[in-house]
Design a protein around this motif. Structure first.
Motif, PDB file in Angstrom:
ATOM      1  N   HIS A  18      -2.323  -5.589   7.319  1.00 10.46           N
ATOM      2  CA  HIS A  18      -2.838  -6.102   6.052  1.00 10.46           C
ATOM      3  C   HIS A  18      -1.720  -6.719   5.211  1.00 10.46           C
ATOM      4  O   HIS A  18      -0.669  -6.105   5.047  1.00 10.46           O
ATOM      5  CB  HIS A  18      -3.522  -4.974   5.271  1.00 10.46           C
ATOM      6  N   PRO A  19      -1.949  -7.904   4.661  1.00 11.95           N
ATOM      7  CA  PRO A  19      -0.928  -8.580   3.844  1.00 11.95           C
ATOM      8  C   PRO A  19      -0.547  -7.838   2.563  1.00 11.95           C
ATOM      9  O   PRO A  19       0.441  -8.183   1.939  1.00 11.95           O
ATOM     10  CB  PRO A  19      -1.566  -9.931   3.509  1.00 11.95           C
ATOM     11  N   LYS A  20      -1.298  -6.813   2.192  1.00 12.32           N
ATOM     12  CA  LYS A  20      -0.963  -6.082   0.964  1.00 12.32           C
ATOM     13  C   LYS A  20       0.294  -5.219   1.117  1.00 12.32           C
ATOM     14  O   LYS A  20       0.885  -4.804   0.135  1.00 12.32           O
ATOM     15  CB  LYS A  20      -2.132  -5.213   0.503  1.00 12.32           C
ATOM     16  N   TYR A  21       0.707  -4.969   2.356  1.00 10.38           N
ATOM     17  CA  TYR A  21       1.900  -4.164   2.593  1.00 10.38           C
ATOM     18  C   TYR A  21       3.154  -5.025   2.522  1.00 10.38           C
ATOM     19  O   TYR A  21       3.193  -6.114   3.090  1.00 10.38           O
ATOM     20  CB  TYR A  21       1.847  -3.479   3.961  1.00 10.38           C
ATOM     21  N   VAL A  22       4.186  -4.533   1.871  1.00 10.20           N
ATOM     22  CA  VAL A  22       5.464  -5.248   1.814  1.00 10.20           C
ATOM     23  C   VAL A  22       5.996  -5.461   3.225  1.00 10.20           C
ATOM     24  O   VAL A  22       6.567  -6.502   3.538  1.00 10.20           O
ATOM     25  CB  VAL A  22       6.492  -4.492   0.938  1.00 10.20           C
ATOM     26  N   GLY A  23       5.774  -4.493   4.096  1.00  3.22           N
ATOM     27  CA  GLY A  23       6.217  -4.599   5.485  1.00  3.22           C
ATOM     28  C   GLY A  23       5.583  -5.766   6.222  1.00  3.22           C
ATOM     29  O   GLY A  23       6.158  -6.292   7.171  1.00  3.22           O
ATOM     30  N   TYR A  24       4.393  -6.189   5.793  1.00  3.51           N
ATOM     31  CA  TYR A  24       3.761  -7.368   6.372  1.00  3.51           C
ATOM     32  C   TYR A  24       4.633  -8.590   6.082  1.00  3.51           C
ATOM     33  O   TYR A  24       4.925  -9.378   6.979  1.00  3.51           O
ATOM     34  CB  TYR A  24       2.357  -7.564   5.790  1.00  3.51           C
ATOM     35  N   GLY A  25       5.040  -8.749   4.834  1.00  7.74           N
ATOM     36  CA  GLY A  25       5.882  -9.892   4.459  1.00  7.74           C
ATOM     37  C   GLY A  25       7.205  -9.882   5.189  1.00  7.74           C
ATOM     38  O   GLY A  25       7.674 -10.921   5.672  1.00  7.74           O
ATOM     39  N   CYS A  26       7.808  -8.710   5.301  1.00 11.44           N
ATOM     40  CA  CYS A  26       9.074  -8.585   6.027  1.00 11.44           C
ATOM     41  C   CYS A  26       8.886  -8.921   7.502  1.00 11.44           C
ATOM     42  O   CYS A  26       9.671  -9.680   8.082  1.00 11.44           O
ATOM     43  CB  CYS A  26       9.626  -7.166   5.884  1.00 11.44           C
ATOM     44  N   SER A  27       7.836  -8.370   8.107  1.00 12.51           N
ATOM     45  CA  SER A  27       7.560  -8.637   9.522  1.00 12.51           C
ATOM     46  C   SER A  27       7.278 -10.116   9.741  1.00 12.51           C
ATOM     47  O   SER A  27       7.745 -10.709  10.721  1.00 12.51           O
ATOM     48  CB  SER A  27       6.358  -7.809   9.996  1.00 12.51           C
ATOM     49  N   HIS A  28       6.545 -10.716   8.827  1.00 16.89           N
ATOM     50  CA  HIS A  28       6.221 -12.142   8.924  1.00 16.89           C
ATOM     51  C   HIS A  28       7.492 -12.984   8.930  1.00 16.89           C
ATOM     52  O   HIS A  28       7.662 -13.871   9.765  1.00 16.89           O
ATOM     53  CB  HIS A  28       5.312 -12.535   7.756  1.00 16.89           C
ATOM     54  N   GLU A  29       8.397 -12.706   8.008  1.00 20.84           N
ATOM     55  CA  GLU A  29       9.644 -13.473   7.937  1.00 20.84           C
ATOM     56  C   GLU A  29      10.527 -13.241   9.162  1.00 20.84           C
ATOM     57  O   GLU A  29      11.161 -14.176   9.651  1.00 20.84           O
ATOM     58  CB  GLU A  29      10.407 -13.130   6.652  1.00 20.84           C
ATOM     59  N   ILE A  30      10.561 -12.007   9.645  1.00 20.44           N
ATOM     60  CA  ILE A  30      11.346 -11.714  10.849  1.00 20.44           C
ATOM     61  C   ILE A  30      10.775 -12.478  12.045  1.00 20.44           C
ATOM     62  O   ILE A  30      11.515 -13.085  12.821  1.00 20.44           O
ATOM     63  CB  ILE A  30      11.387 -10.197  11.136  1.00 20.44           C
TER      64      ILE A  30
END
Length: 127
Positions: A18-30
């Motif tokens: 889910h995009p609501k997790y900060v880890g989603y944004g981090c994983s996306h950028e990685i």
């Protein structure tokens, strides 16, 4: 937008992260970075993490925690069929992939499709 920019978001949403997790944004950028530099998967802490830490303004511990949390939630309630396909026999049971294992499999999936991602990379985890 190029496929390298949109593919990570589509793949993460497909597995149920889910995009609501900060880890989603981090994983996306990685994943965006590892698509362009696949060799970086073997040096995430040395090469990729510093870039992501600067981008998100967080510490190494916070970065690890955020990604781990997003993976754990996805593992609990994500797309079980796709996760099972990507992570093979290791998907069943209490095992959750490490951040590096998760990024590695997702990078393979994005670059080469499910055949590469579902290679039996976790033989010791088989029941």
């Amino acid at each position: 937008m190029s496929p390298h920019q949109t593919a990570p978001a589509a793949a993460l949403r497909a597995i149920g992260m889910h995009p609501k997790y900060v880890g989603y944004g981090c994983s996306h950028e990685i994943l965006k970075y590892t698509l362009s530099h696949p060799e970086a998967v073997y040096r995430l802490p040395q090469t990729v993490y510093p870039r992501i830490m600067e981008l998100f303004g967080c510490s190494r511990a916070a970065l690890d925690r955020n990604i781990r949390f997003a993976i754990a939630r996805t593992w609990e309630s994500g797309n079980r069929q796709l996760l099972g396909t990507l992570f093979s026999s290791a998907f069943h049971g209490d095992w959750v992939p490490t951040n590096t294992e998760f990024i590695s499999v997702m990078t393979d999936y994005l670059l080469y499709g499910t055949d590469a991602a579902q290679a039996d990379i976790y033989p010791a985890m088989r029941p």
